[in-house]
Design a protein around this motif. Sequence first.
Motif, PDB file in Angstrom:
ATOM      1  N   GLY A  14      17.934 -43.977 -35.170  1.00  0.00           N
ATOM      2  CA  GLY A  14      18.460 -43.905 -36.682  1.00  0.00           C
ATOM      3  C   GLY A  14      19.036 -42.378 -36.997  1.00  0.00           C
ATOM      4  N   GLY A 286      16.803 -50.147 -31.268  1.00  0.00           N
ATOM      5  CA  GLY A 286      15.667 -49.577 -30.763  1.00  0.00           C
ATOM      6  C   GLY A 286      14.294 -50.141 -30.802  1.00  0.00           C
ATOM      7  N   ASP A 287      13.437 -49.448 -30.865  1.00  0.00           N
ATOM      8  CA  ASP A 287      12.060 -50.082 -30.765  1.00  0.00           C
ATOM      9  C   ASP A 287      11.961 -51.253 -32.141  1.00  0.00           C
TER      10      ASP A 287
HETATM   11  N1  APR Z   1       9.783 -46.205 -43.540  1.00  0.00           N
HETATM   12  C1  APR Z   1      10.420 -45.010 -43.116  1.00  0.00           C
HETATM   13  N2  APR Z   1      10.241 -44.647 -41.902  1.00  0.00           N
HETATM   14  C2  APR Z   1       9.759 -45.346 -40.893  1.00  0.00           C
HETATM   15  C3  APR Z   1       8.846 -46.615 -41.284  1.00  0.00           C
HETATM   16  C4  APR Z   1       9.062 -47.143 -42.724  1.00  0.00           C
HETATM   17  N3  APR Z   1       8.582 -48.216 -42.969  1.00  0.00           N
HETATM   18  N4  APR Z   1       8.266 -47.141 -40.305  1.00  0.00           N
HETATM   19  C5  APR Z   1       8.521 -46.464 -39.147  1.00  0.00           C
HETATM   20  N5  APR Z   1       9.369 -45.380 -39.609  1.00  0.00           N
HETATM   21  C6  APR Z   1       9.833 -44.177 -38.848  1.00  0.00           C
HETATM   22  C7  APR Z   1       8.824 -43.540 -37.830  1.00  0.00           C
HETATM   23  O1  APR Z   1       8.052 -42.613 -38.429  1.00  0.00           O
HETATM   24  C8  APR Z   1       9.655 -43.111 -36.870  1.00  0.00           C
HETATM   25  O2  APR Z   1       9.976 -41.674 -37.021  1.00  0.00           O
HETATM   26  O3  APR Z   1      10.908 -44.622 -37.820  1.00  0.00           O
HETATM   27  C9  APR Z   1      11.054 -43.933 -36.662  1.00  0.00           C
HETATM   28  C10 APR Z   1      11.097 -44.803 -35.718  1.00  0.00           C
HETATM   29  O4  APR Z   1      11.422 -44.011 -34.705  1.00  0.00           O
HETATM   30  P1  APR Z   1      10.923 -44.448 -32.847  1.00  0.00           P
HETATM   31  O5  APR Z   1       9.409 -44.955 -32.983  1.00  0.00           O
HETATM   32  O6  APR Z   1      11.083 -43.092 -32.231  1.00  0.00           O
HETATM   33  O7  APR Z   1      11.932 -45.657 -32.573  1.00  0.00           O
HETATM   34  P2  APR Z   1      13.385 -45.455 -32.001  1.00  0.00           P
HETATM   35  O8  APR Z   1      14.302 -44.537 -32.800  1.00  0.00           O
HETATM   36  O9  APR Z   1      13.792 -46.853 -31.827  1.00  0.00           O
HETATM   37  O10 APR Z   1      13.178 -44.924 -30.579  1.00  0.00           O
HETATM   38  C11 APR Z   1      12.680 -45.531 -29.426  1.00  0.00           C
HETATM   39  O11 APR Z   1      11.895 -43.470 -28.674  1.00  0.00           O
HETATM   40  O12 APR Z   1       9.833 -43.084 -29.812  1.00  0.00           O
HETATM   41  C12 APR Z   1      10.588 -43.110 -28.362  1.00  0.00           C
HETATM   42  O13 APR Z   1      10.171 -43.691 -26.332  1.00  0.00           O
HETATM   43  C13 APR Z   1      10.081 -43.958 -27.845  1.00  0.00           C
HETATM   44  O14 APR Z   1      10.853 -46.303 -26.874  1.00  0.00           O
HETATM   45  C14 APR Z   1      10.908 -45.169 -28.231  1.00  0.00           C
HETATM   46  C15 APR Z   1      12.236 -44.858 -28.386  1.00  0.00           C
END
Ligand code: APR
Length: 392
Positions: A14, A286-287
């Motif tokens: 994000g 991402g994830d």
């Molecule tokens: N509303 C708002 N924010 C949300 C919600 C929601 N309903 N659900 C989840 N989040 C936020 C989480 O709090 C987190 O900060 O979305 C964010 C997702 O970030 P990550 O889990 O880090 O996912 P991503 O940005 O895809 O990064 C992927 O980073 O976390 C590491 O190694 C890990 O493989 C992963 C990579």
Amino acid sequence: DSTTVLIVGAGPAGLVLGNLLKAAGVDCLILERQSRAYVERRARAGFLAANTVRILEENGLAAGLLRDGRQHDTCLFRSEHAEFELKYSGLGRGEVHTVYPQQDLVRDLIAEFLDRGGELRFETAVAEVNDIGSDRPWIVCRNADGELQRWNGRYVAGCDGRHGVSRQAVPVGAVRQYRRDHGISWLALLAEAPQSMAAVAYAIHDEGFAGHMARSASVTRYYLQCARGEDPQGWSDRRIWDELQLRMQADRYGPLHQGPILERRVVDMASHVMDPIQYGRLFLVGDAASLISPSAAKGANLAVMEAEILAKALIADLRDDDERPLARYSEDCLPRIWRAQEFSHWMINLLHGPAGNDDEAVFLRALQRARLESLRNSRRHQDHFAENYVGI
Ligand code: APR
């Protein structure tokens, strides 16, 4: 209230997306469930691929990692039969990792996004993502005071990670879900101790896998393969260090630098890929789009790769009225997601053999040894390994 691009989640996906859109003058809003302090403290990954560093550098987001990041180009394999190391700066495409704790990158990306005038609402959880099949999608979120707010947008970027909500807005029949439970669990540990060796170390042992990777000068990440459903609290610091020393053959190669265990949690190795990773005006990044096991440090690097592809596509649509890159987002990302999944799967089967003495387990462990020997003896295999291990 409305904006052009609604971004759910302030993780690597994000925040990189938001920064790239902001730099191109595209209106966007990031909604993050957790507090700023929480996300800036959350230790996750830390090995940035060359492509990730390129994207961050090209977009003015790399000041912190260029100042404090450390180049890393060696991984070491230790089994009961042999130890060997691969210096991958001289292999494959000669790329190296940059070690930079993910929470530091998240901290830098938040500061930069706000400096660029970006709007980021913390402690604001998105509860619903609606009408993604229309040209007026909207979301409902709940802020720290529990008030519900509605936001309209032209596009929604689901960057809300493994446990996010945005992908639930996609109609069930519209996507293929590929899932695999690898049946392996790791006890993921953070130790307040300097690294015990200058390499990422993978120890293959009959008792199970153990891993060692630097995070910062004073904190080191260790992994211990454990049984599924293991309770992390059942592992005292003493038991952890004894098991790490055993599996890393400290008696043969030297002791580990020990210290207090700061964090312990169990990670189940699971993969999940959606196809496509977009539906109407919703784009997953991402994830939220694909989950990969930590066995090859790919998660955060895939997230940044996809964020760049989506940012360019949204800018092409919004600024140049060219919808083709957006229509192609999934097909641009999925081949590289699957390549990362395949390599991660190969790594899982390099590092772990099934327990037990039935024919199947004994045979698969023999395959595991052959895999390791091939990597040890074949320069071609080492080039292929390096290309996939560091590349995206
Ligand atoms: N509303 C708002 N924010 C949300 C919600 C929601 N309903 N659900 C989840 N989040 C936020 C989480 O709090 C987190 O900060 O979305 C964010 C997702 O970030 P990550 O889990 O880090 O996912 P991503 O940005 O895809 O990064 C992927 O980073 O976390 C590491 O190694 C890990 O493989 C992963 C990579």
